[in-house]
Design a protein around this motif. Structure first.
Motif, mmCIF file in Angstrom:
data_model
loop_
_atom_site.group_PDB
_atom_site.id
_atom_site.type_symbol
_atom_site.label_atom_id
_atom_site.label_comp_id
_atom_site.label_asym_id
_atom_site.label_seq_id
_atom_site.Cartn_x
_atom_site.Cartn_y
_atom_site.Cartn_z
ATOM 1 N N ALA A 145 0.827 -1.215 0.000
ATOM 2 C CA ALA A 145 0.000 0.000 0.000
ATOM 3 C C ALA A 145 0.855 1.257 0.000
ATOM 4 O O ALA A 145 0.397 2.333 -0.401
ATOM 5 N N GLY A 146 2.110 1.139 0.445
ATOM 6 C CA GLY A 146 2.987 2.304 0.481
ATOM 7 C C GLY A 146 2.594 3.284 1.565
ATOM 8 O O GLY A 146 1.688 3.027 2.372
ATOM 9 N N PRO A 147 3.246 4.439 1.632
ATOM 10 C CA PRO A 147 2.924 5.444 2.656
ATOM 11 C C PRO A 147 1.481 5.925 2.517
ATOM 12 O O PRO A 147 1.007 6.181 1.413
ATOM 13 N N GLN A 148 0.789 6.032 3.642
ATOM 14 C CA GLN A 148 -0.585 6.496 3.641
ATOM 15 C C GLN A 148 -0.633 8.024 3.672
ATOM 16 O O GLN A 148 0.334 8.681 4.062
ATOM 17 N N ALA A 149 -1.776 8.577 3.272
ATOM 18 C CA ALA A 149 -1.913 10.039 3.206
ATOM 19 C C ALA A 149 -1.733 10.670 4.574
ATOM 20 O O ALA A 149 -1.115 11.737 4.704
ATOM 21 N N GLU A 150 -2.228 10.006 5.611
ATOM 22 C CA GLU A 150 -2.111 10.584 6.950
ATOM 23 C C GLU A 150 -0.699 10.458 7.514
ATOM 24 O O GLU A 150 -0.407 10.984 8.577
ATOM 25 N N GLU A 151 0.199 9.774 6.792
ATOM 26 C CA GLU A 151 1.564 9.577 7.270
ATOM 27 C C GLU A 151 2.561 10.498 6.577
ATOM 28 O O GLU A 151 3.764 10.279 6.662
ATOM 29 N N LYS A 152 2.073 11.514 5.889
ATOM 30 C CA LYS A 152 2.986 12.367 5.142
ATOM 31 C C LYS A 152 3.968 13.106 6.052
ATOM 32 O O LYS A 152 5.047 13.504 5.616
#
Length: 652
Positions: A145-152
């Motif tokens: 899934a890769g980096p999530q939006a909330e993990e920027k």
């Protein structure tokens, strides 16, 4: 009778204590969100039943054979509530019905809107059941899934996808899975994080340890495509690869073929450390001198000799290598190229032989053949004047014929003054110098640097060296107490260089200048502006968490590539070669164990608050913190800083 009653009471008390302990233990096995359910909720009726004891009713944890049917009824009543499946899965496991548990964990993962935590729970189930292949498959759903939006704003090594990859490699190592599994997962990891250099070095170390040299060469090629500006890692990596594939000499030959006269300082040091460690340092010098005997105008060989003496801290001998190169060209009346002049100027500047470096920069200014020769010359001379203004730059013993016009024109003792006079087209340089000689030589040199910098601005407005040189000039003005010059020049800098890394530095110089002038209104306005700019660059979370407490639920696998490095060292010992030679650093991301996300923001904020406290303006300091919290409401570090400030000033 009395004895019987006392014994009965003792038994009841003991039973009550045991019942409470059993209840607490059972509750501890439940998810944290269910441990504090309200007394009227349906879930309490599922997991607890009230039992009457002598001293009142006590809630007892129901066994799984009772809770599972009740949870099934709740699932039928609330089919959209995915959490119910996870609760029933836990009860399934306690009743040792692992087939039902697996089905419920999968249903939980399929129905939940969160696609990460349920997959991690499924992986945990497979981990408990010692099913590594299924555990890796569950983790792969997270990692892909890769980096999530909330993990920027989350550090790379704390992102859930990254930790899933780390855990996968922990499983591979613990279960002794195949090399192909590791290769496949490394490739997937790099696809998810293509801009993380550490992954390439870790993958490369693994492939070399496994003697997969063809794949290792492809990793190096992929790294070069992704990071074309990095000239260090590819050379070191290819050298290590050739060494492990064939021999020490093959590894050293990579450095030989890649050598450039203006190599990065880190790469030069790495090369010479390697030569020293493998006992080839003297051979390197002999080969370079042999090349110069064949062709005394070989700039590449001259640079090799120069670096040899520079790394040995014999700077005079390094300077003599450049001098010999110049003398041979003079003797043969060979034409100088712009590249030769620039290389000589840069090498001499690196060992702080500024007078000689200035000669070559001036010659570069008047050379032909390179479109950016004058830009390089003006920038180089300006840098010298700002870096070492007190250096007495006079005539040297070995001057090039192209400098004879300077000798006749400049009647003053300053050699560099004559160079500047020619470039700037000033008149009567000797008279000018005699006037300025009454002042500090450093001040005069810096004033001429300002003239050169204006020339650079006018003729080469797109030069990448302009921000750096302007910042150095403003530092000189600040050190000289010329507040007006700092304010004017700083304002122009901030207006002209929107992306320069020196913006904060320049803004603080302006704030200092306003402070010296006791203009606190403008000083504080500078702080406010800088804080806003830095906060925006940090996406309005400039401080972040003071401490990191986001450990995953699964066992950690250590530093990830420690086994690779250990295996590599063991193989090197078996081959009888130096342990440190041809090794590359893993460059792993540093865990964010604390500190501000924007150190510059933290520094400016502390400086702002310190100034206000110094002036006994505590209410205004509180207003500053309040305004920063309003501007950055999601930054936990600012709330903590406000609490600390209140405590420090006894305002709790």
């Amino acid at each position: 009778m009395k004895c019987f009653l006392e014994r009965r009471n003792s038994i009841l008390v003991a039973a009550l204590v045991l019942a409470m302990f059993a209840t607490l233990s059972a509750v501890g096995e439940l998810p944290s969100w269910i441990r504090n359910v309200e007394s009227t909720s349906a879930l309490e009726a599922v997991f607890f039943r009230m039992m009457s004891l002598e001293h009142g009713a006590v809630a007892f944890r129901r066994p799984p054979r009772e809770t599972r049917p009740e949870l099934t009824n709740l699932i039928k009543a609330q089919p959209a509530n995915a959490e119910m499946y996870s609760l029933r899965a836990l009860e399934d496991e306690q009743q040792l019905d692992f087939t039902a548990a697996e089905a419920d964990w999968k249903a939980y993962a399929a129905r939940s809107s969160d696609k990460v935590n349920p997959q991690a729970a499924l992986a945990d189930f497979y981990h408990r059941r010692l099913r590594p292949a299924d555990e890796i498959n569950a983790l792969t759903a997270i990692s892909n899934a890769g980096p999530q939006a909330e993990e920027k704003l989350t550090p790379v090594d704390q992102q859930r996808s990254w930790r899933a990859f780390e855990r996968i490699f922990g499983v591979i190592e613990e279960q002794g899975l195949s090399k192909d599994d590791s290769v496949r997962e490394y490739q997937a990891w790099i696809r998810s994080y293509p801009l993380e250099p550490s992954l390439y070095s870790r993958f490369l170390a693994f492939l070399v340890a496994e003697k997969e040299f063809t794949l290792a060469a492809q990793v190096i090629a992929n790294y070069q495509k992704q990071f074309p500006s990095d000239q260090i890692f590819p050379v070191k990596a290819r050298a290590m690869l050739e060494y492990r594939r064939t021999s020490v000499d093959a590894g050293l030959s990579v450095y030989e073929r890649s050598f450039e006269p203006l190599w990065d300082a880190a790469l030069v040091k790495s090369y010479f450390d390697l030569l020293r460690e493998t006992g080839n340092l003297r051979n390197f010098l002999d080969r370079a001198r042999a090349a110069l005997r064949r062709n005394p105008e070989d700039l590449n060989a001259t640079a090799r000799v120069f670096y040899y003496y520079q790394q040995e801290a014999k700077l005079q001998a390094a300077d003599e290598a450049i001098t010999e190169f110049r003398q041979h060209k003079e003797a043969r009346q060979s034409a100088w190229t712009s590249d030769e002049l620039y290389v000589c100027a840069r090498l001499l500047e690196d060992i702080h032989f500024y007078p000689e470096s200035a000669r070559y920069y001036f010659a570069l200014y008047n050379s032909q053949g390179s479109p950016n020769a004058q830009e390089q010359a003006i920038a180089g001379l300006t840098d010298i004047l700002l870096t070492a203004p007190e250096m007495p730059i006079r005539f040297g013993s070995g001057e090039l014929s192209m400098y004879r016009d300077i000798g006749t024109m400049d009647r003053g003792p300053g050699y560099l003054n004559g160079i500047l006079s020619l470039i700037l087209n000033t008149t009567e340089p000797a008279t000018k110098y005699s006037e300025e000689e009454q002042k500090a030589v450093g001040y005069f040199h810096r004033s001429r640097a300002a003239e050169l910098l204006r020339l650079l601005d006018t003729r080469f407005p797109h030069s990448v060296r302009r921000p750096e040189l302007h910042a150095k000039l403003l530092e000189f003005y600040a050190a000289s107490g010329e507040s007006d010059a700092v304010i004017q020049g700083g304002g122009e800098f901030l207006a002209n260089f929107n992306d320069a890394p020196q913006r904060t530095q320049v803004a603080l110089l302006m704030a200092d200048a306003y402070a010296r002038l006791k203009d606190t209104a403008h000083e504080f306005r500078i702080y406010d502006s800088v804080l806003g700019e830095l906060a925006s660059a940090a996406e309005n979370v400039p401080l972040g968490e003071a401490t990191v407490d986001s450990a995953p639920r699964y066992p950690q696998t250590g530093d990830g590539d420690g086994q690779d490095q250990s295996n590599q060292s063991e193989r090197e010992e078996q081959r009888g070669t130096p342990h440190q030679a041809f090794q590359i650093a893993s460059n792993r991301p540093s865990p964010a164990a604390g500190g501000a996300r924007s150190p510059e923001y933290a520094r400016v904020l502390e400086r702002y608050l310190a100034r206000l406290v110094e002036m006994k303006q505590i209410p205004r300091a509180l207003a500053v913190l309040s305004a920063e919290i309003e501007r950055n409401p999601d930054d936990p570090g600012l709330y903590e800083r406000l609490a600390v400030f209140l405590d420090q000033n006894r305002l709790g």
